[in-house]
Scaffold this motif. Structure first.
Motif, PDB file in Angstrom:
ATOM      1  N   GLY A  16      10.221  -3.963   8.246  1.00  0.00           N
ATOM      2  CA  GLY A  16       9.393  -2.923   8.832  1.00  0.00           C
ATOM      3  C   GLY A  16       8.112  -2.725   8.048  1.00  0.00           C
ATOM      4  O   GLY A  16       7.839  -3.428   7.067  1.00  0.00           O
ATOM      5  N   PRO A  17       7.299  -1.753   8.465  1.00  0.00           N
ATOM      6  CA  PRO A  17       6.059  -1.479   7.728  1.00  0.00           C
ATOM      7  C   PRO A  17       6.351  -1.118   6.270  1.00  0.00           C
ATOM      8  O   PRO A  17       7.243  -0.321   5.983  1.00  0.00           O
ATOM      9  CB  PRO A  17       5.446  -0.298   8.489  1.00  0.00           C
ATOM     10  N   THR A  18       5.605  -1.736   5.354  1.00  0.00           N
ATOM     11  CA  THR A  18       5.836  -1.558   3.922  1.00  0.00           C
ATOM     12  C   THR A  18       4.598  -0.955   3.262  1.00  0.00           C
ATOM     13  O   THR A  18       3.468  -1.385   3.559  1.00  0.00           O
ATOM     14  CB  THR A  18       6.150  -2.914   3.262  1.00  0.00           C
ATOM     15  N   PRO A  19       4.746   0.045   2.385  1.00  0.00           N
ATOM     16  CA  PRO A  19       3.582   0.614   1.691  1.00  0.00           C
ATOM     17  C   PRO A  19       2.784  -0.473   0.977  1.00  0.00           C
ATOM     18  O   PRO A  19       3.353  -1.332   0.294  1.00  0.00           O
ATOM     19  CB  PRO A  19       4.211   1.600   0.699  1.00  0.00           C
ATOM     20  N   TRP A  20       1.469  -0.418   1.129  1.00  0.00           N
ATOM     21  CA  TRP A  20       0.617  -1.456   0.539  1.00  0.00           C
ATOM     22  C   TRP A  20      -0.453  -0.888  -0.374  1.00  0.00           C
ATOM     23  O   TRP A  20      -0.676  -1.373  -1.473  1.00  0.00           O
ATOM     24  CB  TRP A  20      -0.026  -2.277   1.661  1.00  0.00           C
ATOM     25  N   LEU A  21      -1.128   0.185   0.078  1.00  0.00           N
ATOM     26  CA  LEU A  21      -2.275   0.681  -0.677  1.00  0.00           C
ATOM     27  C   LEU A  21      -2.433   2.180  -0.430  1.00  0.00           C
ATOM     28  O   LEU A  21      -2.344   2.640   0.709  1.00  0.00           O
ATOM     29  CB  LEU A  21      -3.539  -0.056  -0.229  1.00  0.00           C
ATOM     30  N   SER A  22      -2.665   2.937  -1.492  1.00  0.00           N
ATOM     31  CA  SER A  22      -2.911   4.370  -1.375  1.00  0.00           C
ATOM     32  C   SER A  22      -4.389   4.619  -1.081  1.00  0.00           C
ATOM     33  O   SER A  22      -5.258   4.006  -1.723  1.00  0.00           O
ATOM     34  CB  SER A  22      -2.511   5.097  -2.667  1.00  0.00           C
ATOM     35  N   LEU A  23      -4.655   5.509  -0.132  1.00  0.00           N
ATOM     36  CA  LEU A  23      -6.029   5.839   0.230  1.00  0.00           C
ATOM     37  C   LEU A  23      -6.474   7.116  -0.473  1.00  0.00           C
ATOM     38  O   LEU A  23      -5.662   7.888  -0.980  1.00  0.00           O
ATOM     39  CB  LEU A  23      -6.155   6.000   1.743  1.00  0.00           C
ATOM     40  N   SER A  24      -7.776   7.335  -0.482  1.00  0.00           N
ATOM     41  CA  SER A  24      -8.346   8.455  -1.234  1.00  0.00           C
ATOM     42  C   SER A  24      -7.973   9.816  -0.669  1.00  0.00           C
ATOM     43  O   SER A  24      -8.108  10.827  -1.359  1.00  0.00           O
ATOM     44  CB  SER A  24      -9.873   8.317  -1.283  1.00  0.00           C
ATOM     45  N   ASP A  25      -7.519   9.875   0.584  1.00  0.00           N
ATOM     46  CA  ASP A  25      -7.115  11.168   1.150  1.00  0.00           C
ATOM     47  C   ASP A  25      -5.632  11.449   0.942  1.00  0.00           C
ATOM     48  O   ASP A  25      -5.091  12.410   1.485  1.00  0.00           O
ATOM     49  CB  ASP A  25      -7.447  11.224   2.641  1.00  0.00           C
ATOM     50  N   GLY A  26      -4.948  10.611   0.169  1.00  0.00           N
ATOM     51  CA  GLY A  26      -3.537  10.813  -0.109  1.00  0.00           C
ATOM     52  C   GLY A  26      -2.600  10.090   0.832  1.00  0.00           C
ATOM     53  O   GLY A  26      -1.387  10.068   0.599  1.00  0.00           O
ATOM     54  N   SER A  27      -3.129   9.485   1.888  1.00  0.00           N
ATOM     55  CA  SER A  27      -2.295   8.735   2.822  1.00  0.00           C
ATOM     56  C   SER A  27      -2.056   7.327   2.288  1.00  0.00           C
ATOM     57  O   SER A  27      -2.605   6.928   1.253  1.00  0.00           O
ATOM     58  CB  SER A  27      -2.951   8.677   4.202  1.00  0.00           C
ATOM     59  N   THR A  28      -1.231   6.571   3.001  1.00  0.00           N
ATOM     60  CA  THR A  28      -0.860   5.232   2.564  1.00  0.00           C
ATOM     61  C   THR A  28      -1.105   4.226   3.677  1.00  0.00           C
ATOM     62  O   THR A  28      -0.814   4.507   4.845  1.00  0.00           O
ATOM     63  CB  THR A  28       0.628   5.177   2.153  1.00  0.00           C
ATOM     64  N   ALA A  29      -1.656   3.080   3.324  1.00  0.00           N
ATOM     65  CA  ALA A  29      -1.798   1.970   4.268  1.00  0.00           C
ATOM     66  C   ALA A  29      -0.548   1.104   4.163  1.00  0.00           C
ATOM     67  O   ALA A  29      -0.123   0.747   3.060  1.00  0.00           O
ATOM     68  CB  ALA A  29      -3.048   1.156   3.948  1.00  0.00           C
ATOM     69  N   TYR A  30       0.026   0.765   5.330  1.00  0.00           N
ATOM     70  CA  TYR A  30       1.253  -0.017   5.371  1.00  0.00           C
ATOM     71  C   TYR A  30       0.966  -1.412   5.915  1.00  0.00           C
ATOM     72  O   TYR A  30       0.225  -1.560   6.889  1.00  0.00           O
ATOM     73  CB  TYR A  30       2.289   0.657   6.264  1.00  0.00           C
ATOM     74  N   LEU A  31       1.545  -2.416   5.297  1.00  0.00           N
ATOM     75  CA  LEU A  31       1.444  -3.765   5.828  1.00  0.00           C
ATOM     76  C   LEU A  31       2.597  -4.008   6.798  1.00  0.00           C
ATOM     77  O   LEU A  31       3.640  -3.352   6.730  1.00  0.00           O
ATOM     78  CB  LEU A  31       1.430  -4.807   4.708  1.00  0.00           C
ATOM     79  N   THR A  32       2.399  -4.934   7.718  1.00  0.00           N
ATOM     80  CA  THR A  32       3.402  -5.228   8.728  1.00  0.00           C
ATOM     81  C   THR A  32       4.103  -6.548   8.414  1.00  0.00           C
ATOM     82  O   THR A  32       3.564  -7.394   7.689  1.00  0.00           O
ATOM     83  CB  THR A  32       2.762  -5.319  10.124  1.00  0.00           C
ATOM     84  N   PRO A  33       5.313  -6.752   8.941  1.00  0.00           N
ATOM     85  CA  PRO A  33       6.017  -8.017   8.724  1.00  0.00           C
ATOM     86  C   PRO A  33       5.210  -9.193   9.270  1.00  0.00           C
ATOM     87  O   PRO A  33       4.394  -9.054  10.178  1.00  0.00           O
ATOM     88  CB  PRO A  33       7.319  -7.825   9.517  1.00  0.00           C
ATOM     89  N   GLY A  34       5.466 -10.361   8.687  1.00  0.00           N
ATOM     90  CA  GLY A  34       4.766 -11.558   9.117  1.00  0.00           C
ATOM     91  C   GLY A  34       4.323 -12.382   7.924  1.00  0.00           C
ATOM     92  O   GLY A  34       4.763 -12.170   6.792  1.00  0.00           O
ATOM     93  N   PRO A  35       3.428 -13.347   8.140  1.00  0.00           N
ATOM     94  CA  PRO A  35       2.969 -14.204   7.042  1.00  0.00           C
ATOM     95  C   PRO A  35       2.200 -13.415   5.994  1.00  0.00           C
ATOM     96  O   PRO A  35       1.525 -12.429   6.307  1.00  0.00           O
ATOM     97  CB  PRO A  35       2.080 -15.231   7.749  1.00  0.00           C
ATOM     98  N   ALA A  36       2.299 -13.857   4.754  1.00  0.00           N
ATOM     99  CA  ALA A  36       1.621 -13.176   3.651  1.00  0.00           C
ATOM    100  C   ALA A  36       1.532 -14.127   2.463  1.00  0.00           C
ATOM    101  O   ALA A  36       2.107 -15.219   2.466  1.00  0.00           O
ATOM    102  CB  ALA A  36       2.362 -11.900   3.259  1.00  0.00           C
ATOM    103  N   VAL A  37       0.808 -13.697   1.454  1.00  0.00           N
ATOM    104  CA  VAL A  37       0.690 -14.433   0.193  1.00  0.00           C
ATOM    105  C   VAL A  37       1.239 -13.555  -0.919  1.00  0.00           C
ATOM    106  O   VAL A  37       0.906 -12.367  -1.006  1.00  0.00           O
ATOM    107  CB  VAL A  37      -0.774 -14.809  -0.104  1.00  0.00           C
TER     108      VAL A  37
END
Length: 277
Positions: free
Chosen positions: A220-241
């Protein structure tokens, strides 16, 4: 010429040969955006100043306006080499530079010519239209130059000093964008939602390994990066490095991990050889 005719900063002959057709087209578009169009705007301001002086307008004010248009043009022409290896900045530079010309030069020059009335007013209208067309051409040419050089992304771009950015695949609940970029000294990643931003990066000397992987759908969506407003960007399943660094492992959600790894290996090799700095 302001810009080199051969692909700059490349010592790998094979990469240079493969990229030369792209660079030839990109160079032409970039020269149009950051050199030809800004000086065309200066020329239009000079014409407006001459007409204003000849028809009883404020010649002194028109002259100041022409200088105001020339200063950003000089900055762009001189600074284009500093921008050369940063394609993502080309469009912004065209917008800011030509926008400054319009505010500092075109509008005052047109106003001085129009105040003279008669032929001056007619020339003012023509000059304003031509200047705005030049701005549009500059911005579109800068965008075309970047697309021409960097699209499609290929391994040989890693042998150059050009910053190469690819889209990061993120779970988007609305207006979220992300990117992963390879510069001359390291890898950076970023995400943005409106004004909220987040970013990270690692220098080349801390990278131990980079390998393609596949993130399972069950994760499922996985936490990737914290944003300056306190929210979190999530990466999705699939290809990655998976990027192994001295401080841990970083997951980069890119759609073509094999290509990204090949590009990164080429860039790190060029950096270690001293060809890219």
């Amino acid at each position: 010429m302001v810009l080199p005719t051969t692909v700059p900063g490349v010592v790998d002959r094979r990469a240079a040969e493969l990229l030369q057709p792209r660079w030839t087209r990109a160079r032409r578009a970039l020269s149009t955006a950051l050199v030809a169009c800004p000086w065309a705007i200066v020329a239009s301001c000079v014409i407006a100043a001459v007409v204003a002086g000849a028809t009883g307008g404020s010649a002194a004010w028109s002259g100041v306006a022409a200088v105001g248009a020339a200063v950003p043009a000089v900055v762009l022409s001189v600074g284009v080499r500093n921008l050369l290896f940063h394609p993502p900045r080309w469009v912004r530079s065209a917008v800011l530079g030509c926008g400054a010309q319009v505010l500092l030069g075109v509008l005052p020059a047109v106003g001085a010519a129009a105040s003279a009335g008669g032929a001056g007013a007619a020339v003012a209208t023509v000059v304003l239209v031509l200047a705005l067309v030049a701005v549009v051409v500059a911005v579109s040419s800068a965008s075309r130059a970047m697309r021409t050089l960097l699209t499609p992304v290929s391994w040989e771009l890693g042998a150059t000093p050009f910053t190469v950015a690819v889209r990061a695949r993120l779970h988007d609940p609305g207006m979220l964008t992300g990117s992963v970029s390879v510069g001359t000294r390291g890898v950076e990643w970023a995400a943005r939602r409106h004004r909220a931003v987040g970013h990270g990066g690692v220098p080349f000397d801390t990278i131990r390994d980079a390998r393609p992987t596949m993130l399972p759908d069950t994760a499922g969506p996985t936490p990737w990066l914290s944003l300056s407003d306190g929210s979190t960007a999530y990466l999705t399943p699939g290809p990655a490095v998976l990027l192994d660094t001295g401080s841990g492992t970083v997951t980069l959600p890119v759609d073509d991990p094999q290509l990204f790894v090949a590009l990164l290996h080429a860039r790190v090799a060029a950096w270690r050889s001293g060809a890219v700095r």
